[in-house]
Structures are given as C-alpha cells and as structure tokens.
Design a protein around this motif. Structure first.
Motif, PDB file in Angstrom:
ATOM      1  N   ILE A 180      -8.871  -2.773  -7.009  1.00 31.36           N
ATOM      2  CA  ILE A 180      -8.990  -1.834  -6.331  1.00 31.36           C
ATOM      3  C   ILE A 180      -8.647  -2.289  -4.706  1.00 31.36           C
ATOM      4  CG2 ILE A 180     -10.704  -0.104  -5.140  1.00 31.36           C
ATOM      5  CD1 ILE A 180      -9.786   0.655  -7.826  1.00 31.36           C
ATOM      6  N   VAL A 181      -7.837  -1.914  -4.086  1.00 28.25           N
ATOM      7  CA  VAL A 181      -7.704  -2.158  -2.492  1.00 28.25           C
ATOM      8  C   VAL A 181      -7.738  -0.846  -1.847  1.00 28.25           C
ATOM      9  CG1 VAL A 181      -6.458  -4.318  -3.031  1.00 28.25           C
ATOM     10  CG2 VAL A 181      -5.132  -2.170  -2.519  1.00 28.25           C
ATOM     11  N   TYR A 182      -7.644  -0.943  -0.571  1.00 27.05           N
ATOM     12  CA  TYR A 182      -7.473   0.337   0.379  1.00 27.05           C
ATOM     13  C   TYR A 182      -6.327   0.697   1.130  1.00 27.05           C
ATOM     14  CZ  TYR A 182     -12.439   1.094  -0.934  1.00 27.05           C
ATOM     15  OH  TYR A 182     -13.649   1.252  -1.395  1.00 27.05           O
ATOM     16  N   TRP A 183      -5.701   1.670   0.814  1.00 24.76           N
ATOM     17  CA  TRP A 183      -4.309   1.999   1.596  1.00 24.76           C
ATOM     18  C   TRP A 183      -4.801   2.527   2.765  1.00 24.76           C
ATOM     19  CZ3 TRP A 183      -1.377   7.006   0.005  1.00 24.76           C
ATOM     20  CH2 TRP A 183      -0.203   7.283   1.031  1.00 24.76           C
ATOM     21  N   ARG A 184      -4.574   1.763   4.232  1.00 26.34           N
ATOM     22  CA  ARG A 184      -4.777   2.451   5.295  1.00 26.34           C
ATOM     23  C   ARG A 184      -3.767   3.340   5.801  1.00 26.34           C
ATOM     24  NH1 ARG A 184      -4.865  -2.059   8.832  1.00 26.34           N
ATOM     25  NH2 ARG A 184      -2.822  -1.240   9.779  1.00 26.34           N
ATOM     26  N   ARG A 185      -4.043   4.452   5.558  1.00 27.99           N
ATOM     27  CA  ARG A 185      -2.855   5.691   5.777  1.00 27.99           C
ATOM     28  C   ARG A 185      -2.790   5.996   7.493  1.00 27.99           C
ATOM     29  NH1 ARG A 185      -3.817  10.436   1.883  1.00 27.99           N
ATOM     30  NH2 ARG A 185      -1.912  10.958   2.968  1.00 27.99           N
ATOM     31  N   THR A 242      -0.695  -9.871   7.663  1.00 32.07           N
ATOM     32  CA  THR A 242      -1.134 -10.084   8.944  1.00 32.07           C
ATOM     33  C   THR A 242      -2.298 -10.879   9.382  1.00 32.07           C
ATOM     34  OG1 THR A 242      -2.875  -8.359   9.145  1.00 32.07           O
ATOM     35  CG2 THR A 242      -0.549  -7.670   9.309  1.00 32.07           C
ATOM     36  N   ARG A 243      -2.562 -11.577  10.477  1.00 31.12           N
ATOM     37  CA  ARG A 243      -3.630 -12.618  10.540  1.00 31.12           C
ATOM     38  C   ARG A 243      -4.958 -11.739  10.431  1.00 31.12           C
ATOM     39  NH1 ARG A 243      -2.246 -14.929  16.823  1.00 31.12           N
ATOM     40  NH2 ARG A 243       0.173 -15.535  16.070  1.00 31.12           N
ATOM     41  N   LEU A 244      -4.994 -10.584  10.574  1.00 32.46           N
ATOM     42  CA  LEU A 244      -6.308  -9.735  10.409  1.00 32.46           C
ATOM     43  C   LEU A 244      -6.443  -9.652   8.716  1.00 32.46           C
ATOM     44  CD1 LEU A 244      -6.734  -7.823  13.411  1.00 32.46           C
ATOM     45  CD2 LEU A 244      -7.800  -9.951  12.765  1.00 32.46           C
ATOM     46  N   GLY A 245      -5.534  -9.670   7.926  1.00 33.14           N
ATOM     47  CA  GLY A 245      -5.666  -9.773   6.425  1.00 33.14           C
ATOM     48  C   GLY A 245      -5.005  -8.450   5.845  1.00 33.14           C
ATOM     49  N   THR A 246      -4.235  -7.676   6.491  1.00 33.99           N
ATOM     50  CA  THR A 246      -3.730  -6.490   6.179  1.00 33.99           C
ATOM     51  C   THR A 246      -2.276  -6.803   5.274  1.00 33.99           C
ATOM     52  OG1 THR A 246      -4.543  -5.138   7.908  1.00 33.99           O
ATOM     53  CG2 THR A 246      -2.557  -4.195   6.762  1.00 33.99           C
ATOM     54  N   GLY A 265      -8.298  -5.071   2.059  1.00 32.82           N
ATOM     55  CA  GLY A 265      -9.142  -5.730   0.981  1.00 32.82           C
ATOM     56  C   GLY A 265     -10.571  -4.687   0.801  1.00 32.82           C
ATOM     57  N   ARG A 266     -10.798  -4.058   1.889  1.00 34.92           N
ATOM     58  CA  ARG A 266     -12.123  -3.087   1.889  1.00 34.92           C
ATOM     59  C   ARG A 266     -12.058  -1.903   2.637  1.00 34.92           C
ATOM     60  NH1 ARG A 266     -17.197  -5.615   4.739  1.00 34.92           N
ATOM     61  NH2 ARG A 266     -17.173  -4.063   6.253  1.00 34.92           N
ATOM     62  N   GLY A 267     -12.510  -0.700   2.433  1.00 37.03           N
ATOM     63  CA  GLY A 267     -12.520   0.319   3.076  1.00 37.03           C
ATOM     64  C   GLY A 267     -13.248   0.304   4.338  1.00 37.03           C
ATOM     65  N   ALA A 304      -9.953 -10.281   3.482  1.00 33.48           N
ATOM     66  CA  ALA A 304      -8.635 -10.969   4.045  1.00 33.48           C
ATOM     67  C   ALA A 304      -8.523 -12.010   2.643  1.00 33.48           C
ATOM     68  CB  ALA A 304      -8.854 -11.661   5.307  1.00 33.48           C
ATOM     69  N   ALA A 305      -9.275 -12.624   2.223  1.00 33.36           N
ATOM     70  CA  ALA A 305      -9.038 -13.580   1.257  1.00 33.36           C
ATOM     71  C   ALA A 305      -8.631 -12.820   0.103  1.00 33.36           C
ATOM     72  CB  ALA A 305     -10.278 -14.395   1.020  1.00 33.36           C
ATOM     73  N   ARG A 306      -9.187 -11.677  -0.413  1.00 41.71           N
ATOM     74  CA  ARG A 306      -8.436 -10.881  -1.475  1.00 41.71           C
ATOM     75  C   ARG A 306      -7.177 -10.537  -1.404  1.00 41.71           C
ATOM     76  NH1 ARG A 306     -13.618  -9.124  -1.371  1.00 41.71           N
ATOM     77  NH2 ARG A 306     -13.458  -7.372  -0.161  1.00 41.71           N
ATOM     78  N   MET A 307      -6.650 -10.072   0.118  1.00 43.36           N
ATOM     79  CA  MET A 307      -5.284  -9.957   0.193  1.00 43.36           C
ATOM     80  C   MET A 307      -4.320 -10.863   0.239  1.00 43.36           C
ATOM     81  SD  MET A 307      -5.970  -6.877  -0.108  1.00 43.36           S
ATOM     82  CE  MET A 307      -4.123  -6.423   0.401  1.00 43.36           C
ATOM     83  N   ARG A 308      -5.141 -12.261   0.554  1.00 45.99           N
ATOM     84  CA  ARG A 308      -4.116 -13.435   0.344  1.00 45.99           C
ATOM     85  C   ARG A 308      -3.705 -13.750  -1.145  1.00 45.99           C
ATOM     86  NH1 ARG A 308      -7.380 -14.989   4.421  1.00 45.99           N
ATOM     87  NH2 ARG A 308      -8.852 -16.295   3.177  1.00 45.99           N
ATOM     88  N   PHE A 309      -4.620 -13.437  -1.747  1.00 47.57           N
ATOM     89  CA  PHE A 309      -4.451 -13.606  -3.218  1.00 47.57           C
ATOM     90  C   PHE A 309      -3.080 -12.433  -3.780  1.00 47.57           C
ATOM     91  CE2 PHE A 309      -8.867 -15.059  -4.142  1.00 47.57           C
ATOM     92  CZ  PHE A 309      -8.455 -16.272  -4.828  1.00 47.57           C
TER      93      PHE A 309
END
Length: 134
Positions: free
Chosen positions: A10-15, A58-62, A76-78, A116-121
């Motif tokens: 589960i990740v979050y889509w930033r619409r 991105t630097r902030l993990g997006t 990685g989180r809502g 951010a670490a989850r998104m790096r994975f």
C-alpha cells in the motif's frame, strides 16, 4: 522479489499537492511484465509494462512515475485527511512480504515513519524490472 515473483504494498497516490484528502491509498504491485495500482474499490488507476515506465525519486521521497503518458506522484504514507486502505487493498497485498527492515535516515524515521525509505525500495524494484529512472 518475493516468493511469488513480485512485490506489492500500500502506497499513497498524491492526486493533489494541496488537498490532503486527495492523497489516497493504492494497492501497488510489480509483477513480471506488469506494474499496476488499484484504488480502494478495485478500479485500476494505472497498469503498464515496467519497461515502459519512466520516473524519478524526489529528495523528499515522492516517487514520480509516468505510465502511458500520465504522471503519478506516489508517497509512502498518507496525510492526516487521507482515507485508510480498504479491506480489498489490504487483502490484495497480504500475500507479499514487506521489506525486512525499513532503513531510512533518522529524520525520515522520526518525522515520516520511514515513508521515504519505502519509496526508495519501490524505485529500486522498478529499476530492476527495467523502468527508465533518473
């Protein structure tokens, strides 16, 4: 990859970058030949061959990904106003094991729960699947 030959979570889509209620959970999966996201009611948000995906972290993990010519911002989180993942989304990813240890920097772990670490994975897995990443 997992014992099933893929990854899911589960990740979050930033619409919207401004409206936290529009940061919604998606069941993200990366299987051989398929990269897909599904919303809370099971609709496919995007689906494509990972070798056709472009993106960057991105630097902030997006994780910004382009699938079939459309850009999606995944985090990685809502936010505080984000809905919870649905039972269907949780069931869809339950067979997949999360990374054994989320290893992020101290600031990411303390302030962002390791998002951010989850998104790096996810970036690394997409790269292994042949996505064109910067």
């Amino acid at each position: 990859m997992s014992e099933h030959g893929g990854h899911a979570g589960i990740v979050y889509w930033r619409r919207s970058p401004w409206n936290g209620a529009r940061c919604v959970p998606v069941a993200l999966s990366l299987l051989p030949g398929e990269f897909r996201a599904q919303d809370g009611v099971g609709n496919v948000v995007f689906q494509g061959d990972p070798r056709e995906v472009e993106g960057r972290l991105t630097r902030l993990g997006t994780l910004l990904v382009n699938v079939d010519g459309k850009r999606y911002a995944l985090v990685g989180r809502g936010g505080a106003l984000s809905p919870e993942p649905s039972a269907g989304q949780q069931a869809a990813v339950s067979a997949f094991q999360p990374p054994s240890a989320v290893t992020g920097g101290a600031v990411d772990l303390l302030l962002n729960g390791g998002a951010a670490a989850r998104m790096r994975f996810w970036r690394a897995w997409l790269g292994e699947a042949g996505a064109r990443l910067r």
